[in-house]
Design a protein around this motif. Structure first.
Motif, PDB file in Angstrom:
ATOM      1  N   GLY A 719       0.829  -1.202   0.000  1.00  0.00           N
ATOM      2  CA  GLY A 719       0.000   0.000   0.000  1.00  0.00           C
ATOM      3  C   GLY A 719       0.861   1.249   0.000  1.00  0.00           C
ATOM      4  O   GLY A 719       0.631   2.165  -0.775  1.00  0.00           O
ATOM      5  N   ASP A 720       1.915   1.232   0.842  1.00  0.00           N
ATOM      6  CA  ASP A 720       2.811   2.383   0.928  1.00  0.00           C
ATOM      7  C   ASP A 720       3.506   2.665  -0.388  1.00  0.00           C
ATOM      8  O   ASP A 720       3.578   3.796  -0.853  1.00  0.00           O
ATOM      9  CB  ASP A 720       3.866   2.153   2.024  1.00  0.00           C
ATOM     10  N   VAL A 721       3.980   1.600  -0.994  1.00  0.00           N
ATOM     11  CA  VAL A 721       4.702   1.745  -2.276  1.00  0.00           C
ATOM     12  C   VAL A 721       3.782   2.313  -3.342  1.00  0.00           C
ATOM     13  O   VAL A 721       4.132   3.268  -4.040  1.00  0.00           O
ATOM     14  CB  VAL A 721       5.315   0.394  -2.736  1.00  0.00           C
ATOM     15  N   ILE A 722       2.599   1.715  -3.421  1.00  0.00           N
ATOM     16  CA  ILE A 722       1.686   2.159  -4.471  1.00  0.00           C
ATOM     17  C   ILE A 722       1.258   3.617  -4.199  1.00  0.00           C
ATOM     18  O   ILE A 722       1.185   4.433  -5.110  1.00  0.00           O
ATOM     19  CB  ILE A 722       0.479   1.215  -4.580  1.00  0.00           C
ATOM     20  N   TYR A 723       1.051   3.902  -2.951  1.00  0.00           N
ATOM     21  CA  TYR A 723       0.656   5.256  -2.606  1.00  0.00           C
ATOM     22  C   TYR A 723       1.760   6.239  -2.948  1.00  0.00           C
ATOM     23  O   TYR A 723       1.525   7.293  -3.528  1.00  0.00           O
ATOM     24  CB  TYR A 723       0.314   5.332  -1.109  1.00  0.00           C
ATOM     25  N   ALA A 724       2.981   5.852  -2.596  1.00  0.00           N
ATOM     26  CA  ALA A 724       4.137   6.709  -2.897  1.00  0.00           C
ATOM     27  C   ALA A 724       4.255   6.934  -4.398  1.00  0.00           C
ATOM     28  O   ALA A 724       4.543   8.025  -4.858  1.00  0.00           O
ATOM     29  CB  ALA A 724       5.407   6.048  -2.376  1.00  0.00           C
ATOM     30  N   LEU A 725       3.953   5.889  -5.124  1.00  0.00           N
ATOM     31  CA  LEU A 725       4.010   5.992  -6.594  1.00  0.00           C
ATOM     32  C   LEU A 725       2.909   6.918  -7.087  1.00  0.00           C
ATOM     33  O   LEU A 725       3.142   7.768  -7.953  1.00  0.00           O
ATOM     34  CB  LEU A 725       3.867   4.603  -7.243  1.00  0.00           C
ATOM     35  N   ALA A 726       1.707   6.697  -6.539  1.00  0.00           N
ATOM     36  CA  ALA A 726       0.560   7.498  -6.986  1.00  0.00           C
ATOM     37  C   ALA A 726       0.763   8.969  -6.659  1.00  0.00           C
ATOM     38  O   ALA A 726       0.389   9.838  -7.423  1.00  0.00           O
ATOM     39  CB  ALA A 726      -0.703   6.965  -6.338  1.00  0.00           C
ATOM     40  N   THR A 727       1.357   9.201  -5.514  1.00  0.00           N
ATOM     41  CA  THR A 727       1.560  10.600  -5.113  1.00  0.00           C
ATOM     42  C   THR A 727       2.890  11.135  -5.603  1.00  0.00           C
ATOM     43  O   THR A 727       3.312  12.238  -5.250  1.00  0.00           O
ATOM     44  CB  THR A 727       1.490  10.727  -3.580  1.00  0.00           C
ATOM     45  N   LYS A 728       3.547  10.314  -6.390  1.00  0.00           N
ATOM     46  CA  LYS A 728       4.840  10.666  -6.999  1.00  0.00           C
ATOM     47  C   LYS A 728       5.849  11.096  -5.933  1.00  0.00           C
ATOM     48  O   LYS A 728       6.534  12.110  -6.063  1.00  0.00           O
ATOM     49  CB  LYS A 728       4.652  11.747  -8.052  1.00  0.00           C
ATOM     50  N   SER A 729       5.857  10.295  -4.897  1.00  0.00           N
ATOM     51  CA  SER A 729       6.761  10.578  -3.776  1.00  0.00           C
ATOM     52  C   SER A 729       8.198  10.329  -4.203  1.00  0.00           C
ATOM     53  O   SER A 729       8.471   9.495  -5.078  1.00  0.00           O
ATOM     54  CB  SER A 729       6.387   9.663  -2.603  1.00  0.00           C
ATOM     55  N   SER A 730       9.140  10.998  -3.585  1.00  0.00           N
ATOM     56  CA  SER A 730      10.547  10.843  -3.970  1.00  0.00           C
ATOM     57  C   SER A 730      11.092   9.497  -3.464  1.00  0.00           C
ATOM     58  O   SER A 730      11.931   8.873  -4.085  1.00  0.00           O
ATOM     59  CB  SER A 730      11.388  11.989  -3.420  1.00  0.00           C
ATOM     60  N   LEU A 787     -15.038  -2.113   4.395  1.00  0.00           N
ATOM     61  CA  LEU A 787     -14.661  -0.706   4.494  1.00  0.00           C
ATOM     62  C   LEU A 787     -13.135  -0.572   4.566  1.00  0.00           C
ATOM     63  O   LEU A 787     -12.551   0.315   3.930  1.00  0.00           O
ATOM     64  CB  LEU A 787     -15.303  -0.060   5.730  1.00  0.00           C
ATOM     65  N   SER A 788     -12.516  -1.474   5.325  1.00  0.00           N
ATOM     66  CA  SER A 788     -11.057  -1.454   5.449  1.00  0.00           C
ATOM     67  C   SER A 788     -10.391  -1.634   4.079  1.00  0.00           C
ATOM     68  O   SER A 788      -9.467  -0.911   3.712  1.00  0.00           O
ATOM     69  CB  SER A 788     -10.639  -2.574   6.412  1.00  0.00           C
ATOM     70  N   SER A 789     -10.902  -2.621   3.335  1.00  0.00           N
ATOM     71  CA  SER A 789     -10.335  -2.906   1.993  1.00  0.00           C
ATOM     72  C   SER A 789     -10.531  -1.711   1.080  1.00  0.00           C
ATOM     73  O   SER A 789      -9.616  -1.331   0.331  1.00  0.00           O
ATOM     74  CB  SER A 789     -11.025  -4.129   1.386  1.00  0.00           C
ATOM     75  N   LEU A 790     -11.722  -1.132   1.135  1.00  0.00           N
ATOM     76  CA  LEU A 790     -12.033  -0.012   0.245  1.00  0.00           C
ATOM     77  C   LEU A 790     -11.170   1.197   0.594  1.00  0.00           C
ATOM     78  O   LEU A 790     -10.692   1.900  -0.295  1.00  0.00           O
ATOM     79  CB  LEU A 790     -13.520   0.330   0.323  1.00  0.00           C
ATOM     80  N   ASN A 791     -10.953   1.377   1.863  1.00  0.00           N
ATOM     81  CA  ASN A 791     -10.094   2.472   2.282  1.00  0.00           C
ATOM     82  C   ASN A 791      -8.660   2.262   1.778  1.00  0.00           C
ATOM     83  O   ASN A 791      -8.012   3.197   1.304  1.00  0.00           O
ATOM     84  CB  ASN A 791     -10.094   2.596   3.812  1.00  0.00           C
ATOM     85  N   PHE A 792      -8.205   1.046   1.942  1.00  0.00           N
ATOM     86  CA  PHE A 792      -6.859   0.691   1.455  1.00  0.00           C
ATOM     87  C   PHE A 792      -6.751   0.980  -0.033  1.00  0.00           C
ATOM     88  O   PHE A 792      -5.790   1.602  -0.509  1.00  0.00           O
ATOM     89  CB  PHE A 792      -6.582  -0.788   1.740  1.00  0.00           C
ATOM     90  N   ALA A 793      -7.766   0.546  -0.753  1.00  0.00           N
ATOM     91  CA  ALA A 793      -7.753   0.705  -2.204  1.00  0.00           C
ATOM     92  C   ALA A 793      -7.795   2.168  -2.583  1.00  0.00           C
ATOM     93  O   ALA A 793      -7.095   2.595  -3.507  1.00  0.00           O
ATOM     94  CB  ALA A 793      -8.947  -0.023  -2.803  1.00  0.00           C
ATOM     95  N   THR A 794      -8.584   2.913  -1.873  1.00  0.00           N
ATOM     96  CA  THR A 794      -8.694   4.334  -2.185  1.00  0.00           C
ATOM     97  C   THR A 794      -7.343   5.006  -1.975  1.00  0.00           C
ATOM     98  O   THR A 794      -6.912   5.837  -2.762  1.00  0.00           O
ATOM     99  CB  THR A 794      -9.782   4.972  -1.289  1.00  0.00           C
ATOM    100  N   ARG A 795      -6.699   4.595  -0.875  1.00  0.00           N
ATOM    101  CA  ARG A 795      -5.383   5.161  -0.585  1.00  0.00           C
ATOM    102  C   ARG A 795      -4.393   4.787  -1.692  1.00  0.00           C
ATOM    103  O   ARG A 795      -3.611   5.610  -2.156  1.00  0.00           O
ATOM    104  CB  ARG A 795      -4.878   4.609   0.752  1.00  0.00           C
TER     105      ARG A 795
END
Ligand code: ADP
Ligand code: MG
Length: 903
Positions: A719-730, A787-795
């Motif tokens: 989740g962190d990796v994908i989020y970092a990618l989505a948010t174009k984190s350094s 709800l937990s899964s959906l939240n994860f996915a949204t993130r």
């Protein structure tokens, strides 16, 4: 007398006579010779003339008397003739003239005992041996008492030889005499036996001789042959001899021509000697027929006169005779030579006859051979004729074929310009196609870029939400639905959180329980195309256990999931692109459990820990992992089955285990652009994640706690990796878990060396695409987990959707939407043009191929025809040669045959 004045006539006559007789009986020549003397003297002029014209008249003219008729007058030649016929009229027989004593007589046959009445004193077998007759008292003495001479003997038959023929088969010849002593004085008769022995090897019987008894001539010019011919006995009997006191009888043989000869001498006691006639003798007067007394003295005188006259005449005749004899001898010699020649000729003739016979035989054989040859020739001729006919027909056919081939070749040659045209056309087309290819590649690149852009507009990280239907159990339990699918088409999902409150989640796609596997895959499939374009793709299934992760990814036999369908599509597109691309696909099946990697395709049990390594090029890989090369979907299914079965090993509850581990299907695609030669290598990860449900802290103990911690760790890391990618984190925390570490290359927009080119290395931007299926349960019982899964996915999606944000961003969104529509349209039109270009290219290529094929087949045909032409020409040459050989042989045979036939 008159005729003797014409010696030329005589000569001619003798010559003709000789010629005439020599052809009939050459042995009579000598007797004829002496006989002619009389004959010519008897002829008058007319007769002589007649004879000269035709010598045969000598024997046919009855007016000319015959001297001897050998057949008739053989007997007692001088019996009928008076011994005293010594007249001047010359009618006296020449035979008689040989006897000097008128009392003696000639007997032309052999010794007869009955005729001999007197006592025989002695009988000498001249030239022979002594013989005693057994049946009589006859005693023949051997040849003795002689002086000189030689002996002659013959085995030839002596005709009419009387009682003792052997006497005449031997003789003494040459110059010789006999002397008998101790005879009592008195008168005796002597009989002389002669025969002209013709010896084949001895001397020829040409002999004329005198015989003297007590030195008194008793036989003058004695010629045996002229009297009896050859091999016939001739006796001169009653030669009177008187023996004086000395008791001697002497007889001498003296040759005139040739050598004297004698076969036997018989001395008899003369018992009845006729009394000498009175000294007074009477001669009959020719005029008055009166007897004239002639005294003994007178008679003596007359005889002396006559003797003188005769001797004179004899002298003349002897001279003539010698002459004639000489001539005759010469004639004889020439005859002998002629005979010899004749003999030679005969020999030659014999030889010739022999040769002729041999020749005849040869000719017979040759004829036989010829016959055989002729028949064989006939047979051969027929055979050869048929063969020649056959060959001619073949030649005809070959000629026709040759003509046809020539025609074809000509046509081909003519069509070559056309072919050349075609070739140039094809070359132009090829150039055009090359150009088009270039354009196509460019367009392809553009398309790829556009496609990517479209994908990017869709988001490189996409989240699809799938809700499973209520299970039978849930239905029977009367579980309520908490999911609202009213705006599912727009990607909105409402969750009834209790009472009338509804929480809305936004996703790229929302699948209701009614949506099937096909619908789900339809939206995932563009990513598959991206994989073949060289992009790395990750597809995850996230969610609570029992929400359908495995169903979505693996599916069932009847409802195959994303994994199978993805590979199916990969092979399909690969096949479609097979003309321009060559793909190499291999598959690995892994499992990450408790932060450990397990190779599910490995047949040996996990002994060595599998670790993630980074290569020099920056790739992340697991050394030692099995990569099964698959060429078709059937193989894929087998591999998936093996992986699925391996997963069960070592676990008591399959579902339990599977929900606690991440199951990863890793597909490696190596592609080669056949036109450009570019090579790419891309990865596709299909991950069935472990169950995302949170365990109550109190439940977590021992192994389960460890599992839960690891699952939490990995899922949060993801989740962190994908989020970092989505948010174009350094910073992207890949290393926080084995899962993210493993997927590092395929998660996010990282600059990596993605393409390995055989000829050149190209750095291209390795955009990765991520798709996450968020699996949820519709049941109110699972609400919190949902709800937990959906939240994860949204993130994960990186976009927090909320009513406020939506509003704020309406204009922006609208803008985006129009841009998106525009881009889509552009993309569509580009796609369309691309498609058209591809189609035209394909058409051109197929046309070029077709032309190429036609050209090739034409060239092959030409080659084939040329080969055939060569073959036929050589065959024709060969057969023509054969025909000429055959005709030569035929000619030769005909020549032989005609030569043989001529022979
Ligand atoms: P998970 O892997 O998340 O634990 P499963 O895939 O094992 O869940 O699914 C649990 C059950 O639900 C299975 O029996 C499956 O067939 C069923 N199921 C899940 N999703 C669907 C769906 N979309 N349609 C019908 N049945 C489904
Ligand atoms: Mg499962």
């Amino acid at each position: 007398t008159q005729n003797q004045t014409h010696p030329i006539f005589q000569l001619l006559f003798l010559f003709f006579l000789f010629l005439h007789i020599s052809t009939k009986n050459p042995r009579k020549i000598s007797s004829i010779f002496s006989a002619t003397k009389h004959l010519i003297s008897q002829m008058d002029d007319s007769q002589l003339n007649a004879f000269l014209q035709n010598p045969d008249t000598l024997f046919t003219n009855p007016s000319i008397p015959r001297v001897f008729d050998w057949e008739k007058n053989d007997m007692a030649l001088n019996q009928d003739k008076p011994s005293s016929a010594m007249d001047e009229d010359e009618e006296e027989s020449s035979v008689d003239s040989m006897l000097c004593d008128s009392n003696s007589r000639l007997i032309p046959f052999g010794f007869s005992k009955s005729n001999c009445t007197d006592e025989i004193m002695m009988f000498i077998n001249a030239g022979g041996e002594a013989l005693n007759e057994a049946d009589s008292r006859m005693k023949f003495l051997g040849d003795s008492y002689f002086e000189g001479g030689n002996v002659m003997q013959t085995n030839e038959h002596i005709a009419e030889a009387g009682d003792c023929p052997f006497i005449y088969q031997s003789a003494r010849f040459g110059s010789f005499c006999y002397r008998f002593n101790n005879f009592p004085p008195g008168d005796y008769f002597v009989d002389l036996h002669f025969a002209e022995i013709i010896n084949t090897n001895g001397p020829k019987g040409m002999r004329v001789f005198n015989v003297y008894m007590q030195e008194e001539k008793v036989l003058s010019d004695f010629d045996i042959f002229s009297v009896v011919g050859a091999n016939k006995p001739l006796q001169v009997d009653d030669l009177r001899v008187s023996v004086k006191e000395d008791g001697l009888i002497a007889m001498r043989f003296e040759g005139v021509i040739g050598s004297p000869i004698v076969c036997g001498i018989c001395v008899r006691k003369a018992q009845n000697i006729p009394v000498p006639q009175a000294s007074q003798e009477y001669l009959k007067c020719n005029n008055c027929a009166a007897d004239i007394e002639v005294s003994s003295a007178q008679k003596k005188l007359m005889r002396t006169k006559v003797t003188d006259k005769y001797e004179k005449k004899i002298q003349e005749l002897t001279t003539q005779c010698q002459l004639k004899t000489h001539e005759c001898h010469e004639a004889w010699m020439s005859l002998t030579a002629a005979n010899e020649q004749l003999e030679k000729v005969r020999m030659e003739l014999d030889n010739k006859i022999f040769q002729t016979r041999t020749l005849d035989e040869t000719v017979g054989k040759q004829a036989e051979n010829l016959k055989n040859i002729t028949s064989r020739y006939g047979h051969d001729k027929k055979y050869w004729a048929a063969a020649v006919h056959d060959l001619q027909e073949k030649i005809m056919i070959m000629k026709n074929e040759h003509a046809q081939l020539s025609h074809d070749a000509h046509a081909c040659a003519e069509s070559i310009p056309e072919l050349n045209k075609m070739v140039t056309g094809i070359q132009a087309l090829v150039a055009q196609s090359e150009d088009l290819k270039l354009k196509y590649s460019e367009e392809q690149a553009k398309r790829k870029e556009l496609y990517n852009q479209i994908q990017e507009t869709k988001g490189n990280i996409r989240v699809f939400c799938r809700c499973r239907p209520l299970s039978k159990e849930e239905i029977s339990a009367g579980c309520a639905l908490v999911v609202d699918f009213d705006a599912a088409k727009d990607g909105d999902l409402g969750i009834l959180t209790g009472g009338s409150t509804k929480k809305t989640f936004k996703f790229d796609q929302v699948y209701t329980p009614k949506d099937n596997q096909v619908d789900v895959f339809a939206d995932a499939s563009p990513l598959v195309t991206s994989v073949l374009d060289g992009y790395n793709v990750c597809i995850f299934a996230y969610g609570q256990t029992g929400t359908g992760k495995t169903f979505t990814m693996e599916g069932t036999d009847q409802n195959r999931g994303v994994n199978y369908r993805t590979l199916e599509q990969l092979f399909q597109i690969a096949k479609e692109r097979s003309e321009t691309f060559m793909y190499n696909i291999s598959v690995s099946v892994l499992e990450v459990y408790n932060e450990q990697i397990r190779d599910l395709l490995s047949t040996s049990p996990t002994s060595k820990r599998l670790e993630i390594k980074q290569s020099a090029e920056g790739f992340h890989h697991v050394p030692g992992i099995i990569e099964a090369k698959v060429d078709n979907i059937k193989e894929v299914w087998n591999v998936l089955q093996i992986g699925s079965n391996s997963r069960a090993v070592g676990s008591t509850n399959v579902n339990e285990h599977s929900s606690r581990s991440h199951c990863i299907l890793h597909i490696m695609v190596k592609s080669k652009n056949l036109m450009t030669g570019d090579c790419t290598k891309s990865k596709l990860w299909l991950v069935d994640l472990a169950g995302s449900e949170r365990l109550a802290k109190t439940d977590a103990q021992g192994e389960r706690l460890k599992e839960a911690q690891n699952i939490n760790k990995s899922l949060s890391a993801l989740g962190d990796v994908i989020y970092a990618l989505a948010t174009k984190s350094s910073h992207i925390p890949y290393r926080n878990s084995k899962l993210t570490h493993l997927l590092q290359d395929s998660l996010g927009n990282i600059w990596v060396i993605q393409t390995v080119v055989v000829l050149k290395r190209v750095n291209s931007r390795g955009d990765s695409k991520t798709l996450m299926f968020v699996q949820i349960s519709p049941s109110e019982r699972d609400l919190s987990e949902t709800l937990s899964s959906l939240n994860f996915a949204t993130r994960v999606r990186g976009i927090e959707l909320g009513p406020a944000k939506r509003q704020v961003d309406t204009s922006e969104l609208q803008k985006m939407k129009t841009m998106l529509d525009k881009a889509r349209q552009e993309s569509r039109s580009k796609d369309e043009s691309l498609r058209k270009l591809e189609e035209s290219l394909q058409n051109l290529e197929s046309k070029a191929k077709g032309r190429d094929q036609v050209y090739k087949t034409q060239q092959e045909k030409i080659k084939e025809l040329e080969c055939q032409l060569e073959l036929k020409t050589s065959m024709q040459n060969q057969s023509e040669k054969q025909v000429s050989q055959l005709s030569d042989r035929l000619k030769g045979r005909e020549e032989i045959c005609t030569g043989l036939q001529q022979k």
